[in-house]
Design an enzyme around this catalytic site. Structure first.
Site, PDB file in Angstrom:
ATOM      1  N   ALA A   1       2.366 -15.916   8.207  1.00 16.19           N
ATOM      2  CA  ALA A   1       3.194 -16.694   9.155  1.00 16.19           C
ATOM      3  C   ALA A   1       3.427 -18.043   8.496  1.00 16.19           C
ATOM      4  O   ALA A   1       2.716 -19.008   8.766  1.00 16.19           O
ATOM      5  CB  ALA A   1       2.487 -16.833  10.493  1.00 16.19           C
ATOM      6  N   ALA A   2       4.425 -18.098   7.651  1.00 13.95           N
ATOM      7  CA  ALA A   2       4.488 -19.178   6.658  1.00 13.95           C
ATOM      8  C   ALA A   2       5.099 -20.496   7.140  1.00 13.95           C
ATOM      9  O   ALA A   2       4.675 -21.561   6.693  1.00 13.95           O
ATOM     10  CB  ALA A   2       5.249 -18.688   5.432  1.00 13.95           C
TER      11      ALA A   2
ATOM     12  N   GLY B   1       5.581 -24.177   6.143  1.00 15.24           N
ATOM     13  CA  GLY B   1       5.316 -24.154   4.707  1.00 15.24           C
ATOM     14  C   GLY B   1       4.172 -25.029   4.231  1.00 15.24           C
ATOM     15  O   GLY B   1       3.956 -25.148   3.024  1.00 15.24           O
ATOM     16  N   GLY B   2       3.427 -25.622   5.131  1.00 11.77           N
ATOM     17  CA  GLY B   2       2.311 -26.484   4.722  1.00 11.77           C
ATOM     18  C   GLY B   2       1.289 -25.731   3.887  1.00 11.77           C
ATOM     19  O   GLY B   2       0.916 -26.146   2.787  1.00 11.77           O
ATOM     20  N   LYS B   3       0.858 -24.599   4.412  1.00 14.22           N
ATOM     21  CA  LYS B   3      -0.165 -23.835   3.690  1.00 14.22           C
ATOM     22  C   LYS B   3       0.445 -23.104   2.491  1.00 14.22           C
ATOM     23  O   LYS B   3      -0.199 -22.942   1.465  1.00 14.22           O
ATOM     24  CB  LYS B   3      -0.864 -22.874   4.645  1.00 14.22           C
ATOM     25  CG  LYS B   3      -1.650 -23.617   5.733  1.00 14.22           C
ATOM     26  CD  LYS B   3      -2.402 -22.699   6.647  1.00 14.22           C
ATOM     27  CE  LYS B   3      -3.012 -23.469   7.812  1.00 14.22           C
ATOM     28  NZ  LYS B   3      -1.996 -23.996   8.763  1.00 14.22           N
TER      29      LYS B   3
ATOM     30  N   GLU C   1       8.082 -14.917   7.445  1.00  8.40           N
ATOM     31  CA  GLU C   1       8.383 -15.684   8.646  1.00  8.40           C
ATOM     32  C   GLU C   1       9.419 -14.914   9.437  1.00  8.40           C
ATOM     33  O   GLU C   1      10.521 -14.677   8.961  1.00  8.40           O
ATOM     34  CB  GLU C   1       8.887 -17.085   8.293  1.00  8.40           C
ATOM     35  CG  GLU C   1       9.190 -17.955   9.498  1.00  8.40           C
ATOM     36  CD  GLU C   1       8.043 -18.034  10.502  1.00  8.40           C
ATOM     37  OE1 GLU C   1       6.920 -18.385  10.103  1.00  8.40           O
ATOM     38  OE2 GLU C   1       8.275 -17.735  11.695  1.00  8.40           O
TER      39      GLU C   1
ATOM     40  N   ASP D   1      -2.426 -17.490   9.309  1.00  8.75           N
ATOM     41  CA  ASP D   1      -2.471 -18.638  10.222  1.00  8.75           C
ATOM     42  C   ASP D   1      -1.695 -18.183  11.453  1.00  8.75           C
ATOM     43  O   ASP D   1      -0.490 -18.393  11.558  1.00  8.75           O
ATOM     44  CB  ASP D   1      -1.809 -19.849   9.547  1.00  8.75           C
ATOM     45  CG  ASP D   1      -1.858 -21.082  10.428  1.00  8.75           C
ATOM     46  OD1 ASP D   1      -2.619 -21.082  11.407  1.00  8.75           O
ATOM     47  OD2 ASP D   1      -1.119 -22.037  10.140  1.00  8.75           O
TER      48      ASP D   1
ATOM     49  N   CYS E   1      -4.966 -22.660  15.508  1.00 11.27           N
ATOM     50  CA  CYS E   1      -5.232 -24.006  16.038  1.00 11.27           C
ATOM     51  C   CYS E   1      -5.510 -23.878  17.531  1.00 11.27           C
ATOM     52  O   CYS E   1      -4.930 -24.577  18.348  1.00 11.27           O
ATOM     53  CB  CYS E   1      -4.081 -24.962  15.737  1.00 11.27           C
ATOM     54  SG  CYS E   1      -2.488 -24.416  16.326  1.00 11.27           S
TER      55      CYS E   1
END
Lengths: 259, 378
Positions: free
Chosen positions: B186-187, B190-192, B210, B254, B307
């Protein structure tokens, strides 16, 4: 439209550009792929007032590229837009070379750099990815138009700075990221052989790419005070925002057409 | 533990939970649950309630610069950077006048610099061992433009990202420049993905999935900004990744979640989620983790994170995987508080203690959960 390796013609065009920008030696180290972005009809219909640069969405084209001219998607598209284009019912041989009747159609090819060489085209066709790697520019009318990421390669690998550039002051740097053009008095230094109407890389005082521009003057005329001497064509601020908006719209549009 | 889980678990409230929900503006079912599994729940509610306690972090993009150089440049511009447990991550004490725009959630955190001063942090932070920061607050200096509008940001020299998210990627055990094939399920935004790319030094390959086309634009933007060259972006449902017949050395999930852990940044989430949402998320997460594990190579690693605080989105998902895959093994993590070994009537696998939880009032991060799963070799 699927990603694919370069044709011989595209390879020649790119090699020439890499050479012109002084980074020919890295050409062989990069895996370069292309993808057809849009088709532009060269003949417009006066009655419907359609611009000659109207584009066919990617996904429609990708249907066509996978097989022959009888693709349902392209037929549907042509039915919907009957009369707008004169040359849209042409067929393509595997989406690479236009047929005889397609000579009036000009394509834009997006050029991407990908760092992994172990995947073959066949996998990319199967996956139908949105993006592979990093877009470095486009090929249109047999000419390569570099993007900001290409400029990054130039600055990184052409250490002698043997390419058209201008270095601008901090005040101008902050304005350029909002799309402003460059006044001669903002230029701290420049490539001495700069020509009129030439594409230049705009650098800040740290010699980092801030944008791309086109020179209005040649040589030392570029630093004439109080007039714009470089037109900014792309910059790291608006470039990304435009890109983001365009991609967002284009993706939604494509999905709409798929439905 | 049996796989027949009642999800979500509904816990009966009481006068105290009613009082707290009214006081802090949450739905009561959330509070009654928080009281059951969050350490020092009232301290957390109090901490989260005060936006002065927000922490900002930036991750240095080592594909473009190095931490020392970026720190020097941002120091010159007047930003106060503090080191954290990760060498490429800094806490930024004065993110700028006008605050940071968090686009993906559509929130603007608008504050002045002095508001960032974290005077009451010590009062609510317990225990010290869990504090992930290496130093305390200093004088915050003058007003700055937003940290999201600097030239360095536009150049992709850093990414504004929570420390807990960075820890999730850190735990993927990617050694610099290794030729691994990584799946990010689940990109966006794009942080990870960009963090993985810098860990791989643009080598190997990242398949970034995504499904939400509206979020794709932000992913593509960030990949380009951070000069990432090794990513293949797919607009597909991550649960269906096994149909592509690919195998991965690392999988990062994530998972889309109820986002209870970022209530501090988005107060609307105190009331915008209900038990049906929790159930929907939990069901999807179960499918995703099974799909992710299926495409993992033997001896490969899967990092699952959310989260959210909810055990239905965390420990129960891991338990679901363990129940369905005997070759899944929980591995210990380096940071955070131990995961829950029981919740309500459920007892989890003993090794669930190796999963980790992060709490805003304890770790100065978003609320976060991380689990590290290895697929046993054949």
């Amino acid at each position: 439209m699927t990603f694919r390796n370069l044709t011989n013609l595209e390879e020649t065009i790119l090699k020439r550009s890499f050479n012109n920008w002084g980074i020919f030696e890295i050409f062989g180290t990069l895996r370069i792929l292309t993808r057809t972005l849009v088709l532009n009809a060269t003949i417009s219909d006066q009655n419907t007032n359609v611009s000659k640069h109207d584009a066919i969405p990617n996904k429609i084209l990708s249907h066509n590229s996978c097989g022959n001219s009888s693709s349902n998607a392209i037929e549907k598209y042509n039915n919907n837009y009957q009369g707008r284009f004169h040359t849209l019912t042409i067929g393509y041989s595997k989406g690479i070379e236009p047929s005889e009747s397609g000579k009036n159609i000009k394509r834009t090819e997006e050029v991407f750099v990908h760092s992994n060489v172990k995947y073959e085209n066949i996998l990319f066709k199967k996956l139908n990815p949105v993006i592979i790697g990093l877009k470095i520019g486009t090929i249109k009318n047999k000419k390569f138009s570099p993007g900001l990421n290409f400029a990054e390669f130039v600055v990184k690998h052409n250490r002698n700075m043997d390419y058209p550039y201008v270095i601008i002051n901090t005040k101008a740097e902050n304005l350029i990221v909002f799309g402003r053009d460059i006044m001669g008095s903002s230029i701290l230094s420049f490539f001495k052989d700069i020509k009129e109407n030439q594409q230049v890389i705009i650098l800040n005082h740290n010699k980092e790419v801030i944008g791309l521009g086109k020179s209005r003057y040649s040589g030392s005329l570029i630093i004439q005070p109080n007039i714009i001497t470089i037109d900014t064509t792309q910059d790291i601020g608006t470039y990304y925002l435009k890109s983001e908006n365009r991609l967002s719209k284009s993706i939604d549009k494509n999905i709409g057409h798929l439905l | 533990m049996e796989d027949n889980l009642d999800c979500p678990v509904v816990l009966t409230g009481n006068e105290h939970s009613k009082f707290l929900s009214k006081r802090y503006g949450y739905k009561e079912w959330m509070i009654s649950r928080f009281l059951n599994f969050i350490p020092h729940p009232e301290k957390m509610l109090d901490y989260v309630h005060d936006s002065k306690n927000l922490h900002y972090y930036i991750r240095v993009n080592t594909l473009r610069t190095n931490p020392q150089e970026l720190k020097r440049r941002l120091d010159e511009k007047g930003y106060l950077l503090r080191e954290t447990i990760l060498k490429e991550v800094f806490e930024i004490k004065n993110p700028g006048f006008g605050g940071i725009q968090i686009k993906d959630t559509g929130i603007t955190i608008g504050r002045q610099n002095n508001d960032v001063n974290n005077d009451n942090k010590d009062a609510v932070t317990t225990p010290k061992d869990y504090d992930l920061q290496s130093s305390k607050d200093d004088d915050l200096g003058s007003k700055q433009p937003s940290i999201g509008s600097t030239i360095e940001y536009l150049k992709g020299y850093y990414y504004i990202q929570d420390l807990s998210s960075c820890i999730a990627v850190e735990e993927l055990e990617i050694h610099a420049g290794s030729d691994l094939v990584v799946l990010d399920m689940a990109a966006a935004p794009g942080g990870k993905t960009t963090h993985i790319a810098q860990k791989l030094d643009n080598k190997g390959a990242i398949f970034a999935c995504e499904l939400n086309s509206n979020r794709l634009a932000s992913l593509l933007f960030n990949l380009s900004r951070c000069f990432v060259q090794n990513t293949i972006v797919l607009n597909i449902k991550a649960e269906e990744i096994n149909e592509l017949e690919l195998q991965f050395d690392r999988v990062l999930l994530d998972a889309p979640c109820t986002c209870e852990g970022i209530i501090m940044k988005d107060h609307s989430r105190k009331k915008s989620r209900n038990l049906v949402d929790l159930e929907t998320c939990s069901n999807r997460q179960k499918k995703m983790i099974i799909s992710g594990f299926d495409v993992l190579k033997p001896n490969g690693l899967l990092i699952y994170c959310t989260c959210s605080f909810a055990p239905e989105e965390n420990e129960m998902i891991i338990q679901h995987l363990l129940n369905n895959h005997k070759d899944a093994k929980i591995e210990p993590l380096n940071y955070g508080m131990d995961g829950l070994t029981s919740f309500s009537k459920y007892q989890f696998d003993k090794k669930m203690v190796h999963t980790k939880r992060f709490y805003p009032h304890i770790h100065s991060t978003n609320g976060f959960f991380i689990a590290k799963i290895r697929k046993k070799p054949n």
